[in-house]
Design a protein around this motif. Structure first.
Motif, PDB file in Angstrom:
ATOM      1  N   UNK A   7      21.099 -69.687  -8.436  1.00 18.80           N
ATOM      2  CA  UNK A   7      21.706 -69.025  -7.289  1.00 18.80           C
ATOM      3  C   UNK A   7      22.763 -69.905  -6.628  1.00 18.80           C
ATOM      4  N   UNK A   8      23.862 -69.300  -6.267  1.00 18.51           N
ATOM      5  CA  UNK A   8      24.926 -70.011  -5.577  1.00 18.51           C
ATOM      6  C   UNK A   8      24.814 -69.819  -4.080  1.00 18.51           C
ATOM      7  N   UNK A   9      25.773 -70.351  -3.337  1.00 17.26           N
ATOM      8  CA  UNK A   9      25.758 -70.268  -1.883  1.00 17.26           C
ATOM      9  C   UNK A   9      25.807 -68.814  -1.412  1.00 17.26           C
ATOM     10  N   UNK A  10      26.614 -67.990  -2.068  1.00 23.22           N
ATOM     11  CA  UNK A  10      26.712 -66.577  -1.697  1.00 23.22           C
ATOM     12  C   UNK A  10      25.380 -65.873  -1.909  1.00 23.22           C
ATOM     13  N   UNK A  11      24.691 -66.197  -3.005  1.00 20.55           N
ATOM     14  CA  UNK A  11      23.386 -65.611  -3.292  1.00 20.55           C
ATOM     15  C   UNK A  11      22.374 -65.989  -2.214  1.00 20.55           C
ATOM     16  N   UNK A  12      22.382 -67.260  -1.819  1.00 23.38           N
ATOM     17  CA  UNK A  12      21.432 -67.721  -0.801  1.00 23.38           C
ATOM     18  C   UNK A  12      21.671 -67.030   0.540  1.00 23.38           C
ATOM     19  N   UNK A  13      22.931 -66.837   0.890  1.00 25.39           N
ATOM     20  CA  UNK A  13      23.264 -66.151   2.143  1.00 25.39           C
ATOM     21  C   UNK A  13      22.769 -64.706   2.095  1.00 25.39           C
ATOM     22  N   UNK A  14      22.987 -64.016   0.980  1.00 25.55           N
ATOM     23  CA  UNK A  14      22.537 -62.627   0.841  1.00 25.55           C
ATOM     24  C   UNK A  14      21.020 -62.527   0.950  1.00 25.55           C
ATOM     25  N   UNK A  15      20.317 -63.444   0.323  1.00 18.91           N
ATOM     26  CA  UNK A  15      18.857 -63.441   0.376  1.00 18.91           C
ATOM     27  C   UNK A  15      18.377 -63.740   1.789  1.00 18.91           C
ATOM     28  N   UNK A  16      18.960 -64.737   2.433  1.00 18.74           N
ATOM     29  CA  UNK A  16      18.567 -65.073   3.802  1.00 18.74           C
ATOM     30  C   UNK A  16      18.781 -63.902   4.757  1.00 18.74           C
ATOM     31  N   UNK A  17      19.909 -63.208   4.624  1.00 19.20           N
ATOM     32  CA  UNK A  17      20.188 -62.052   5.479  1.00 19.20           C
ATOM     33  C   UNK A  17      19.163 -60.940   5.235  1.00 19.20           C
ATOM     34  N   UNK A  18      18.861 -60.673   3.977  1.00 17.39           N
ATOM     35  CA  UNK A  18      17.904 -59.617   3.643  1.00 17.39           C
ATOM     36  C   UNK A  18      16.508 -59.962   4.156  1.00 17.39           C
ATOM     37  N   UNK A  19      16.105 -61.215   4.014  1.00 16.92           N
ATOM     38  CA  UNK A  19      14.790 -61.628   4.500  1.00 16.92           C
ATOM     39  C   UNK A  19      14.708 -61.523   6.016  1.00 16.92           C
ATOM     40  N   UNK A  20      15.769 -61.913   6.690  1.00 15.71           N
ATOM     41  CA  UNK A  20      15.777 -61.841   8.154  1.00 15.71           C
ATOM     42  C   UNK A  20      15.718 -60.388   8.634  1.00 15.71           C
ATOM     43  N   UNK A  21      16.478 -59.512   7.990  1.00 16.65           N
ATOM     44  CA  UNK A  21      16.486 -58.094   8.377  1.00 16.65           C
ATOM     45  C   UNK A  21      15.116 -57.433   8.215  1.00 16.65           C
ATOM     46  N   UNK A  22      14.353 -57.877   7.249  1.00 12.97           N
ATOM     47  CA  UNK A  22      13.064 -57.258   6.956  1.00 12.97           C
ATOM     48  C   UNK A  22      11.876 -58.011   7.538  1.00 12.97           C
ATOM     49  N   UNK A  23      12.131 -59.114   8.205  1.00 17.57           N
ATOM     50  CA  UNK A  23      11.046 -59.877   8.800  1.00 17.57           C
ATOM     51  C   UNK A  23      10.219 -60.666   7.801  1.00 17.57           C
TER      52      UNK A  23
END
Length: 72
Positions: A7-23
């Motif tokens: 995973x690259x930096x963009x992938x990590x940002x997408x995952x972090x955003x998705x995890x935050x949105x879903x709690x």
């Protein structure tokens, strides 16, 4: 997220955003196999859009008489 690369930096940002949105941020470092069935389902639903995939959520299964839409 590619299959042949890490995973690259963009992938990590997408995952972090998705995890935050879903709690699910607290579960970020836990292996999926260690999660309960419900949490595992939530993580898998979050992973698809984070990976750039399209998903369709259904609350009832399709029967043969119903045609499933083909596009996202």
């Amino acid at each position: 997220m590619g299959r042949l690369r890490g995973p690259g930096a963009t992938d990590r940002v997408a995952v972090d955003e998705a995890l935050e949105l879903t709690g699910l941020t607290a579960l970020r470092r836990r292996p999926v196999g260690d999660l309960s069935g419900g949490r595992r389902q939530r993580v898998l639903v979050v992973r698809a859009p984070a990976a750039g995939s399209c998903i369709r959520l259904l609350d009832k299964p399709f029967t043969e008489s119903m045609s499933a839409p083909r596009s996202c």
